[in-house]
Design a protein around this motif. Structure first.
Motif, short mmCIF file in Angstrom:
data_model
loop_
_atom_site.label_atom_id
_atom_site.label_comp_id
_atom_site.label_asym_id
_atom_site.label_seq_id
_atom_site.Cartn_x
_atom_site.Cartn_y
_atom_site.Cartn_z
N LEU A 76 -5.34 -4.24 -12.32
CA LEU A 76 -4.91 -5.03 -11.16
C LEU A 76 -5.76 -6.29 -11.02
CD1 LEU A 76 -4.24 -2.05 -8.77
CD2 LEU A 76 -2.52 -3.71 -9.53
N ASP A 77 -7.03 -6.21 -11.38
CA ASP A 77 -7.89 -7.39 -11.38
C ASP A 77 -7.44 -8.39 -12.45
OD1 ASP A 77 -10.13 -8.93 -10.46
OD2 ASP A 77 -11.25 -8.25 -12.22
N GLN A 78 -7.12 -7.90 -13.64
CA GLN A 78 -6.70 -8.78 -14.73
C GLN A 78 -5.39 -9.51 -14.41
OE1 GLN A 78 -6.55 -6.18 -18.12
NE2 GLN A 78 -8.72 -6.40 -18.56
N ILE A 79 -4.51 -8.87 -13.65
CA ILE A 79 -3.24 -9.53 -13.34
C ILE A 79 -3.31 -10.34 -12.04
CG2 ILE A 79 -1.85 -7.93 -14.68
CD1 ILE A 79 -1.02 -6.55 -12.10
N GLY A 80 -4.49 -10.34 -11.40
CA GLY A 80 -4.71 -11.22 -10.26
C GLY A 80 -4.47 -10.64 -8.88
N ALA A 81 -4.31 -9.32 -8.78
CA ALA A 81 -4.00 -8.71 -7.47
C ALA A 81 -5.22 -8.09 -6.78
CB ALA A 81 -2.92 -7.64 -7.64
N TRP A 82 -6.25 -7.75 -7.53
CA TRP A 82 -7.33 -6.93 -6.99
C TRP A 82 -8.12 -7.62 -5.88
CZ3 TRP A 82 -7.99 -2.18 -6.27
CH2 TRP A 82 -9.23 -1.64 -5.96
N LYS A 83 -8.43 -8.89 -6.01
CA LYS A 83 -9.21 -9.57 -4.96
C LYS A 83 -8.47 -9.55 -3.62
CE LYS A 83 -12.12 -12.60 -7.76
NZ LYS A 83 -11.88 -11.99 -9.05
N THR A 84 -7.17 -9.78 -3.67
CA THR A 84 -6.37 -9.71 -2.43
C THR A 84 -6.38 -8.29 -1.88
OG1 THR A 84 -4.96 -11.54 -3.13
CG2 THR A 84 -4.09 -10.08 -1.42
N MET A 85 -6.24 -7.31 -2.76
CA MET A 85 -6.27 -5.92 -2.31
C MET A 85 -7.59 -5.60 -1.64
SD MET A 85 -4.33 -4.15 -5.55
CE MET A 85 -4.57 -2.47 -5.00
N GLN A 86 -8.70 -6.05 -2.23
CA GLN A 86 -10.01 -5.80 -1.63
C GLN A 86 -10.11 -6.46 -0.26
OE1 GLN A 86 -12.40 -7.15 -5.05
NE2 GLN A 86 -13.42 -5.15 -4.94
N SER A 87 -9.57 -7.67 -0.14
CA SER A 87 -9.65 -8.36 1.15
C SER A 87 -8.80 -7.68 2.21
CB SER A 87 -9.25 -9.83 1.00
OG SER A 87 -7.86 -9.96 0.80
N ASN A 125 -0.32 1.82 0.11
CA ASN A 125 0.71 1.23 -0.75
C ASN A 125 1.11 -0.16 -0.27
OD1 ASN A 125 0.54 3.64 -2.09
ND2 ASN A 125 2.61 4.32 -1.60
N GLN A 126 1.11 -0.36 1.03
CA GLN A 126 1.45 -1.66 1.60
C GLN A 126 0.49 -2.74 1.11
OE1 GLN A 126 1.24 -1.80 5.88
NE2 GLN A 126 2.39 -3.69 5.98
N VAL A 127 -0.79 -2.41 0.98
CA VAL A 127 -1.80 -3.35 0.49
C VAL A 127 -1.51 -3.71 -0.96
CG1 VAL A 127 -4.25 -3.55 -0.14
CG2 VAL A 127 -3.61 -2.68 2.13
N THR A 128 -1.25 -2.69 -1.77
CA THR A 128 -0.98 -2.93 -3.19
C THR A 128 0.27 -3.78 -3.37
OG1 THR A 128 -2.01 -0.81 -3.73
CG2 THR A 128 -0.60 -1.81 -5.43
N GLU A 129 1.34 -3.43 -2.68
CA GLU A 129 2.59 -4.17 -2.84
C GLU A 129 2.49 -5.58 -2.29
OE1 GLU A 129 6.21 -2.20 -1.90
OE2 GLU A 129 5.77 -0.51 -3.21
N THR A 130 1.76 -5.78 -1.21
CA THR A 130 1.57 -7.12 -0.67
C THR A 130 0.84 -8.01 -1.67
OG1 THR A 130 1.58 -6.35 1.62
CG2 THR A 130 0.51 -8.46 1.20
N ALA A 131 -0.25 -7.48 -2.25
CA ALA A 131 -1.02 -8.26 -3.23
C ALA A 131 -0.19 -8.55 -4.48
CB ALA A 131 -2.29 -7.51 -3.60
#
Length: 154
Positions: A76-87, A125-131
């Motif tokens: 998820l970090d490599q595809i660019g979603a992880w930082k948003t998920m962490q926030s 799941n809402q966090v993951t899908e939003t990111a």
């Protein structure tokens, strides 16, 4: 194959779908479908996603959470979603106890033993899908069809 034109990340009418050429068509725009679209959106492939439900409606009604393994968090970090998920909020898993019903022994994995900050994370799941939706929206190589469904493949 038809003439290739630059992809726009937008929703297009389903009746137009037959006129558009894709390298990959993903059926299902949930966490797995959007993860694949986000990863493929970093390539030169032309990607379409067919999703039966409206994303905002689904997000508003999904109170579930998932355990994300450390390897999945790295993807998820490599595809660019992880930082948003962490926030938006993730909860680290520091210890995992593995057991088998009817068997008296257990084994325990601890983050310190493996030298990592977490073995994985619990994420709504809402966090993951939003990111993931934000990552997919940022690429011009992915087009959404929603709400829509596949009725035939030729």
């Amino acid at each position: 194959m038809g003439t290739r034109t630059p992809m726009m990340n937008r929703i297009i009418p389903v009746n137009v779908a037959a006129m558009v050429d894709y390298d990959v068509l993903i059926v299902g725009g949930g966490m797995v479908g959007m993860s694949l679209a986000a990863a493929l959106g970093q390539t030169t492939l032309r990607v379409g996603i067919v999703e039966n439900s409206d994303l905002q409606h689904r997000l508003a009604h999904d109170g579930r959470a998932s355990a994300i393994a450390l390897g999945s968090a790295r993807i998820l970090d490599q595809i660019g979603a992880w930082k948003t998920m962490q926030s938006l909020g993730v909860s680290p898993i520091h210890r995992v106890v593995v057991s088998d019903e009817g068997f008296p022994l257990t084994t325990t994995l601890h983050r310190n033993d493996l030298g990592v900050s977490a073995l994985g994370y619990v994420v709504e799941n809402q966090v993951t899908e939003t990111a993931l939706a934000q990552v997919v929206a940022a690429t011009r190589r992915v087009q959404w069809f929603r709400p829509a469904k596949v009725v035939a493949i030729a």
